[in-house]
Motif scaffolding. Structure first.
Motif, short mmCIF file in Angstrom:
data_model
loop_
_atom_site.label_atom_id
_atom_site.label_comp_id
_atom_site.label_asym_id
_atom_site.label_seq_id
_atom_site.Cartn_x
_atom_site.Cartn_y
_atom_site.Cartn_z
N LEU A 129 2.52 8.60 -1.50
CA LEU A 129 3.69 8.07 -2.15
C LEU A 129 3.68 7.59 -3.64
O LEU A 129 2.51 7.52 -4.24
CB LEU A 129 3.89 6.30 -1.44
N VAL B 62 -2.32 -0.90 -6.69
CA VAL B 62 -2.42 0.40 -6.04
C VAL B 62 -3.74 0.80 -5.62
O VAL B 62 -4.42 1.27 -4.68
CB VAL B 62 -1.46 1.56 -6.77
N ASN C 215 -5.04 1.41 -2.03
CA ASN C 215 -5.65 2.68 -1.64
C ASN C 215 -6.98 2.75 -1.05
O ASN C 215 -7.50 3.57 -0.16
CB ASN C 215 -5.63 3.57 -2.98
N VAL D 234 -1.19 5.48 -2.75
CA VAL D 234 0.09 5.33 -3.82
C VAL D 234 -0.33 5.57 -5.11
O VAL D 234 -1.47 5.31 -5.33
CB VAL D 234 0.27 3.64 -3.45
N ALA E 254 6.44 3.82 3.10
CA ALA E 254 6.67 3.07 1.85
C ALA E 254 6.99 1.56 2.48
O ALA E 254 6.66 0.84 1.65
CB ALA E 254 7.93 3.82 1.47
N PHE F 250 3.76 -0.11 2.75
CA PHE F 250 3.31 -0.63 1.65
C PHE F 250 4.09 -1.70 0.99
O PHE F 250 3.47 -2.72 0.41
CB PHE F 250 3.29 0.62 0.39
#
Length: 448
Positions: A56, A72, A76, A84, A342, A345
């Protein structure tokens, strides 16, 4: 008998071929494309095996080192199947044009941050903001509170507002103590004008302001009175506009307690530096100040900062509304191929994943985030350089109703062009009001 046996074998063959076709169709774990207007489809590429991680890209206006990269990185580390990448764009006209171009030309944008309702409406019209009503596992109103509704368009959410917007006046607490002035919890512009006169004795300026919130006192009045009258014509000749013009002009030219707007614009005055450098006693700004005021390496200071609500123009506070509400409205690109990932997240980010952003002055809006924890993260190891009680008041305890600015950019521009002429001395207040209203009426006619 042979015919019946042949028929049985044929049916079995059809079944086998159907099963094989289904397996082939699901190879790699990719789901069917999302149809416009339907519920976003869930990507099945979240399990183990040889499946490649979903990648993403999230676009935002905050420098990576001020929180986004830490966000992020944390995601991650815990989510190897959804990775991301943060892409920074500058939140100005050029930066937003860059984002809009990326969205419209199909570049990799899965999530992006909107900083005004005007931007959201434009992106909805361009079909690049996903209607989130297809998701049923997150109640935005419940999580973010009543202020979230200001971001609805046609009674729908096309994103999640993730942070508290707070505008305030930062004050040099040491200077206040020396002058015997209290930290206000409510006040008027006339009262702040008197503070500026008193405090200027030890400073170049009593007050400096960012140009972005400069006209907020006008919007505080017109949000209630309306930007148009009952007959549909412009209300920019409202007395509140003239009162603001004359108050600011008096501080610039009569009191000399605040910079001339022309000089500020020409010099591109870095008002945060001016305040933190001890040249001004007060600064009208928002919570993003904390990002700089915590940075005592680049912005060394030897004074404590206190905080007061933004003052109102009128003596009566009964109908006063102040700019604030919620911000950092994060949308999912309606053209993204990874909408479900998405969404996962975005929920995580809104409910506390954004915590590292507090160090950069962005306080989470979700009720699931502890306020004192967020405040501690906001101040870091610099808490003793602030009047924390006054900061807590403007962040959490002041119950003044708030608004989110939703004035179209064209109207913002025409207002600015006319009031700049006034502050430059090129037209009178009455001429400025008349020109604003005339140009606003022309704009309104074009929209019909």
């Amino acid at each position: 008998m042979k015919n019946r046996k042949w028929l049985t074998l044929s049916v079995m063959l059809v079944v086998v071929l159907s099963l094989l076709a289904g397996c082939a169709g699901n190879k790699g774990g990719n789901s069917a494309p999302v149809n416009e207007g339907s519920k976003p489809q869930e990507s099945s590429n979240t399990g183990g095996g040889d499946a490649k991680p979903v990648k993403l890209k999230m676009w935002g206006g905050v420098p990576p080192e001020s929180g986004p990269q830490a966000v992020v990185d944390a995601w991650n580390k815990e989510n190897p199947n959804i990775q991301v990448e943060y892409v920074r764009f500058v939140n100005d006209d050029d930066g937003n044009l860059k984002l809009d171009t990326a969205l419209l030309t199909g570049q990799d944008v899965d999530l992006y941050v909107n900083y005004s309702l005007t931007q959201v409406e434009k992106r909805i019209a361009s079909n690049v903001a996903l209607d989130l009503s297809g998701f049923s596992d997150y109640n935005i109103d419940e999580k973010m509170g009543a202020d979230a509704a200001a971001w609805k368009v046609n009674d729908k959410y096309y994103g999640i507002p993730t942070k508290k917007n707070v505008f305030f006046v930062a004050l040099n607490k040491d200077a206040l103590d020396k002058a015997g002035l209290a930290v206000p919890k409510e006040w008027t512009w006339n009262e702040m004008r008197e503070y500026a006169k008193t405090l200027k004795a030890d400073f170049n300026y009593g007050l400096v302001q960012h140009t972005e919130p400069l006209i907020d006192p006008v919007d505080s009045g017109l949000v209630k009175a309306g930007y148009t009258k009952e007959d549909g014509s412009s209300n920019l000749e409202n007395p509140v506009v003239k009162q603001w013009l004359e108050t600011m002009n008096g501080m610039m030219r009569e009191d000399k307690t605040t910079p001339l707007l022309g000089e500020q614009l020409t010099s591109k005055m870095p008002v945060e530096n001016v305040f933190l450098g001890g040249e001004a006693a007060m600064l009208n700004i928002g919570e993003w100040l904390i990002r700089s005021s915590n940075n005592t390496t680049d912005f060394p200071r030897d004074f404590k900062i206190a905080f007061a609500p933004v003052p109102r123009l009128s003596d009566s506070g009964a109908d006063f509304v102040t700019r604030g509400g919620l911000g950092d409205f994060i949308s999912i690109n309606a053209k993204s191929k990874n909408q479900e990932a998405a969404w996962e997240f975005l929920k995580w980010y809104a409910d506390g994943g954004m915590a590292p952003m507090a160090a950069g002055g962005r306080l989470p809006a979700s009720k699931d985030v502890d306020q004192e924890t967020a405040l501690t993260s906001l101040l870091g190891d610099k808490a003793d350089t602030y009047d924390v009680d006054s900061l807590r008041y403007v962040l959490y305890e002041d119950k003044t109703p708030t608004f989110v600015r939703s004035v179209p950019q064209e109207v913002m521009d025409l207002r600015a062009q006319e009031y700049e002429k006034y502050f430059l001395g090129n037209q009178t207040a009455d001429e400025t009001l008349a020109r604003m209203a005339q140009r606003h009426n022309d704009y309104l006619k074009q929209q019909k």
